[in-house]
Design an enzyme around this catalytic site. Sequence first.
Site, PDB file in Angstrom:
ATOM      1  N   ASP A 189     -29.251  16.763 -23.243  1.00  0.00           N
ATOM      2  CA  ASP A 189     -28.022  16.125 -23.706  1.00  0.00           C
ATOM      3  C   ASP A 189     -26.793  16.952 -23.305  1.00  0.00           C
ATOM      4  O   ASP A 189     -25.927  17.234 -24.136  1.00  0.00           O
ATOM      5  CB  ASP A 189     -28.094  15.913 -25.229  1.00  0.00           C
ATOM      6  CG  ASP A 189     -26.943  15.063 -25.757  1.00  0.00           C
ATOM      7  OD1 ASP A 189     -26.291  14.375 -24.957  1.00  0.00           O
ATOM      8  OD2 ASP A 189     -26.699  15.104 -26.981  1.00  0.00           O
ATOM      9  N   HIS A 222     -27.820  19.514 -35.435  1.00  0.00           N
ATOM     10  CA  HIS A 222     -29.211  19.534 -34.983  1.00  0.00           C
ATOM     11  C   HIS A 222     -29.495  20.733 -34.094  1.00  0.00           C
ATOM     12  O   HIS A 222     -28.566  21.374 -33.592  1.00  0.00           O
ATOM     13  CB  HIS A 222     -29.529  18.246 -34.228  1.00  0.00           C
ATOM     14  CG  HIS A 222     -28.474  17.852 -33.235  1.00  0.00           C
ATOM     15  ND1 HIS A 222     -27.468  16.956 -33.532  1.00  0.00           N
ATOM     16  CD2 HIS A 222     -28.238  18.250 -31.967  1.00  0.00           C
ATOM     17  CE1 HIS A 222     -26.672  16.818 -32.488  1.00  0.00           C
ATOM     18  NE2 HIS A 222     -27.114  17.599 -31.521  1.00  0.00           N
ATOM     19  N   GLN A 252     -33.625  16.308 -30.318  1.00  0.00           N
ATOM     20  CA  GLN A 252     -32.587  16.966 -31.138  1.00  0.00           C
ATOM     21  C   GLN A 252     -32.909  16.718 -32.601  1.00  0.00           C
ATOM     22  O   GLN A 252     -32.748  15.597 -33.089  1.00  0.00           O
ATOM     23  CB  GLN A 252     -31.204  16.397 -30.789  1.00  0.00           C
ATOM     24  CG  GLN A 252     -30.720  16.822 -29.406  1.00  0.00           C
ATOM     25  CD  GLN A 252     -29.569  15.980 -28.894  1.00  0.00           C
ATOM     26  OE1 GLN A 252     -29.705  14.757 -28.768  1.00  0.00           O
ATOM     27  NE2 GLN A 252     -28.441  16.590 -28.602  1.00  0.00           N
ATOM     28  N   ARG A 295     -15.677  23.907 -31.703  1.00  0.00           N
ATOM     29  CA  ARG A 295     -15.745  22.444 -31.767  1.00  0.00           C
ATOM     30  C   ARG A 295     -17.002  22.121 -32.572  1.00  0.00           C
ATOM     31  O   ARG A 295     -18.123  22.399 -32.138  1.00  0.00           O
ATOM     32  CB  ARG A 295     -15.858  21.866 -30.360  1.00  0.00           C
ATOM     33  CG  ARG A 295     -16.063  20.359 -30.300  1.00  0.00           C
ATOM     34  CD  ARG A 295     -16.216  19.944 -28.842  1.00  0.00           C
ATOM     35  NE  ARG A 295     -16.397  18.526 -28.651  1.00  0.00           N
ATOM     36  CZ  ARG A 295     -17.572  17.895 -28.711  1.00  0.00           C
ATOM     37  NH1 ARG A 295     -18.663  18.542 -29.017  1.00  0.00           N
ATOM     38  NH2 ARG A 295     -17.643  16.601 -28.462  1.00  0.00           N
ATOM     39  N   ASP A 339     -19.540  20.144 -33.500  1.00  0.00           N
ATOM     40  CA  ASP A 339     -20.138  18.947 -32.911  1.00  0.00           C
ATOM     41  C   ASP A 339     -20.830  18.087 -33.969  1.00  0.00           C
ATOM     42  O   ASP A 339     -21.548  18.608 -34.817  1.00  0.00           O
ATOM     43  CB  ASP A 339     -21.161  19.404 -31.859  1.00  0.00           C
ATOM     44  CG  ASP A 339     -21.799  18.233 -31.150  1.00  0.00           C
ATOM     45  OD1 ASP A 339     -21.119  17.620 -30.318  1.00  0.00           O
ATOM     46  OD2 ASP A 339     -22.969  17.916 -31.441  1.00  0.00           O
ATOM     47  N   GLU A 364     -15.375  17.435 -34.522  1.00  0.00           N
ATOM     48  CA  GLU A 364     -15.738  16.364 -33.599  1.00  0.00           C
ATOM     49  C   GLU A 364     -16.368  15.279 -34.469  1.00  0.00           C
ATOM     50  O   GLU A 364     -17.566  15.278 -34.742  1.00  0.00           O
ATOM     51  CB  GLU A 364     -16.714  16.847 -32.527  1.00  0.00           C
ATOM     52  CG  GLU A 364     -16.842  15.865 -31.370  1.00  0.00           C
ATOM     53  CD  GLU A 364     -18.124  15.034 -31.358  1.00  0.00           C
ATOM     54  OE1 GLU A 364     -18.170  14.055 -30.593  1.00  0.00           O
ATOM     55  OE2 GLU A 364     -19.077  15.321 -32.101  1.00  0.00           O
ATOM     56  N   HIS A 385     -16.092  14.257 -21.971  1.00  0.00           N
ATOM     57  CA  HIS A 385     -17.423  14.156 -21.364  1.00  0.00           C
ATOM     58  C   HIS A 385     -18.240  13.007 -21.943  1.00  0.00           C
ATOM     59  O   HIS A 385     -19.300  12.688 -21.424  1.00  0.00           O
ATOM     60  CB  HIS A 385     -18.170  15.484 -21.561  1.00  0.00           C
ATOM     61  CG  HIS A 385     -18.529  15.696 -22.996  1.00  0.00           C
ATOM     62  ND1 HIS A 385     -17.579  16.012 -23.953  1.00  0.00           N
ATOM     63  CD2 HIS A 385     -19.709  15.586 -23.649  1.00  0.00           C
ATOM     64  CE1 HIS A 385     -18.182  16.094 -25.132  1.00  0.00           C
ATOM     65  NE2 HIS A 385     -19.466  15.845 -24.971  1.00  0.00           N
ATOM     66  N   ASP A 386     -17.780  12.419 -23.051  1.00  0.00           N
ATOM     67  CA  ASP A 386     -18.506  11.296 -23.655  1.00  0.00           C
ATOM     68  C   ASP A 386     -17.927   9.968 -23.186  1.00  0.00           C
ATOM     69  O   ASP A 386     -16.864   9.922 -22.569  1.00  0.00           O
ATOM     70  CB  ASP A 386     -18.434  11.392 -25.187  1.00  0.00           C
ATOM     71  CG  ASP A 386     -19.397  12.444 -25.732  1.00  0.00           C
ATOM     72  OD1 ASP A 386     -20.466  12.656 -25.115  1.00  0.00           O
ATOM     73  OD2 ASP A 386     -19.084  13.056 -26.775  1.00  0.00           O
ATOM     74  N   ARG A 420     -23.622   8.653 -19.183  1.00  0.00           N
ATOM     75  CA  ARG A 420     -22.387   9.441 -19.231  1.00  0.00           C
ATOM     76  C   ARG A 420     -22.259  10.382 -18.037  1.00  0.00           C
ATOM     77  O   ARG A 420     -21.187  10.913 -17.772  1.00  0.00           O
ATOM     78  CB  ARG A 420     -22.321  10.221 -20.554  1.00  0.00           C
ATOM     79  CG  ARG A 420     -22.155   9.316 -21.768  1.00  0.00           C
ATOM     80  CD  ARG A 420     -22.288  10.075 -23.063  1.00  0.00           C
ATOM     81  NE  ARG A 420     -23.625  10.627 -23.207  1.00  0.00           N
ATOM     82  CZ  ARG A 420     -24.024  11.426 -24.196  1.00  0.00           C
ATOM     83  NH1 ARG A 420     -23.162  11.759 -25.132  1.00  0.00           N
ATOM     84  NH2 ARG A 420     -25.254  11.881 -24.261  1.00  0.00           N
TER      85      ARG A 420
HETATM   86  C1  GLC Z   1     -21.393  15.011 -29.579  1.00  0.00           C
HETATM   87  C2  GLC Z   1     -21.239  15.320 -28.114  1.00  0.00           C
HETATM   88  C3  GLC Z   1     -22.152  14.424 -27.330  1.00  0.00           C
HETATM   89  C4  GLC Z   1     -23.585  14.639 -27.791  1.00  0.00           C
HETATM   90  C5  GLC Z   1     -23.714  14.468 -29.297  1.00  0.00           C
HETATM   91  C6  GLC Z   1     -25.020  14.978 -29.804  1.00  0.00           C
HETATM   92  O1  GLC Z   1     -20.982  13.755 -29.895  1.00  0.00           O
HETATM   93  O2  GLC Z   1     -19.915  15.157 -27.719  1.00  0.00           O
HETATM   94  O3  GLC Z   1     -22.030  14.655 -25.959  1.00  0.00           O
HETATM   95  O4  GLC Z   1     -24.418  13.725 -27.148  1.00  0.00           O
HETATM   96  O5  GLC Z   1     -22.722  15.216 -29.972  1.00  0.00           O
HETATM   97  O6  GLC Z   1     -25.053  16.374 -29.789  1.00  0.00           O
END
Ligand code: GLC
Length: 648
Positions: free
Chosen positions: A146, A189, A257, A287, A289, A331, A400-401, A522
């Site tokens: 990922d 995770h 994950q 960040r 996540d 995030e 990146h998403d 992506r």
């Molecule tokens: C966040 C990241 C993304 C990832 C997800 C799971 O949203 O930006 O790229 O797939 O977390 O970790």
Amino acid sequence: MTILESPALPSHSDEALSVWRSQLNAAPQNRARVLVERIRKQESVLTDRLVKVYGQHPNVDALVQDLIQAAVQASLARAEDLWQLDLHRQAHPDWHQQGAVGYTAYVDQFAGNLQGITEKIDYLKSLGVTYLHLLPFFKAAEGPNDGGFAVAHFEEVAPTLGTQDDLLQLTQALRKAGISLCSDFVLNHVAQDHEWALKAKSGDLNYQNYFCLAKNTEEVAAWEKTLPQIFPDTAPGNFTFQPELNAWVWTTFYPYQWDLNYANPKVFLEVVSAMMRVANMGIEAFRLDSTGFLWKRIGTNSQNQPEVHCLLQALRALMEIACPGVLLKAEAIMPTQQLPPYFGLGESSGPECHLAYHSSLMAASWVALAEQDVSLLRSVMAQTPKVPQGSSWLSYVRCHDDIGWNVLKPDLEALGDITHERLIEASQFFAGLTAGSYARGAAFQTTHTRAVHGTNGMASALTGLESAQTPEELSLAIDRLLLLQGLSFFMGGLPLLYMGDELGLGNTTKEELGLRNGPDGRELHRPYWSEDKANQRHIAGSMASRIFSKIQQMAQLRKIHVAFKGNADVGLLANVHPQILGLQRNQDLIGLFNFSNQAIDLKFSDLGLGSIESIDSTSDSPTDLRLNSYQFMWINIASVASPVVLIH
Ligand code: GLC
């Protein structure tokens, strides 16, 4: 073991208390004095939030003392330059609100490895960057991971990207250049080959308690009833059967994950301790996540639960003890309505994150581009609250998403569009499926043509740079891209550029896509850096130079103009024009953004700003303004009698 059943806390609060007290006694006096003061300030909020989360446990005090001990230990281990930085930043809490400009990139795509990033510092400086978010660079799962978000080790740098020494050198070099390094910290995770998951698989009950396990399909079904799916095509469902455990492990994202069980206080203790150690490597921002997913509650979508905010506020309190110069960025890709609590404006109010992504604003700006109408954008802005002192919105055009459309559903429903037709149309438009569409993106996580989930593609492909056939079409595409950047740079406390967007870099090539690991769509917008393209920025009139120079100019303006210093209050100008978004930033700046492909004339007096006598712009009459197709303007109205166009 069922989900959310967690083991009792250790009962050694006196022990931890005496450990950190004796650590402070042995520490240099100046540090000990400061730390005692910080602990005194944070202890009550820390205790309160943890009691709210873990109150049913008999020994919450023990957890509090263990956490303080971890914070004291981390703080005493902090290098002198970081310790000094913390002191300075505590005295200047708006240090990150001085016209900041962000940049985000994958280490390997941008520069090969961490050493390569050090060589890119001059480039970043020339662009005005003050904040660099490098996508995950710690050790990730073997195989599909990922994009590094399946973290196998919180503190070991990925061997393909460098060593811990490289990281230390990079953070120092960046700091010297006035750039703060932001690292991801994946809270929700770990990878299935992280030590905790391996131990859990080997039968260690202590570590099985680190994860959310469901015993049977009935239990899974009960949870799934109200859970959405993040990757419905490539990773349907939220649980994955693990034969070694004879149980279903909660896997919100990919099956590899594993979601952590924050109902187990040990998880919080371990994660926070690791984060504080990473901060000591010179990381200046985290960040956080997937922050929204940390707490699971049956019968809900298990997102944004009140406990998430208590945990984040406890985390903030600990960071205030250990490393107060470090920023926390949420995030949480959630509807605008769910975001204020990430700034500590929820049920339990108090300092939480310094920054949060404004994903609704981002997605709505793309809808406005497709529709040539700003109504949705306007309603998102109208719902955007003023954030507390010392915190800011992170604005962006791409990252990146995918562009996730779902965040806009509540906004549309409020406007009466319950079938989300406008999102379906926008997603089709950007996938290039609508007649006349200039966009060259692709739908994400659906093979259905009427997709809503998300859209992939680099900004240049979505704004028409890739499809442009004539100089006129190219100019329009550049203007569209700059319009979105103009809005992001105007609106945010931290506008974040995605690597390559400053040059109009295109989608990942087909050949390259074929080589990538796994089927994640992506990858389309995760291209390699192009030195050729970067060099074109020096060729006057080239596409790269037109984009780069305007972005550079905006970054400069953010540094010098007072409206970009400190907390921003960005409000809507009412009723400007259905195709023009009008915003006011603090007292002295307005931004006008024309989302239509036609020139539009405006009367300055209609903006409701008081009497205007002259305006230093290209318009014929001093009181009139013309915004060409996709044009934006930032206008200094500090002196309302004679406003000045700063950029257009
Ligand atoms: C966040 C990241 C993304 C990832 C997800 C799971 O949203 O930006 O790229 O797939 O977390 O970790």
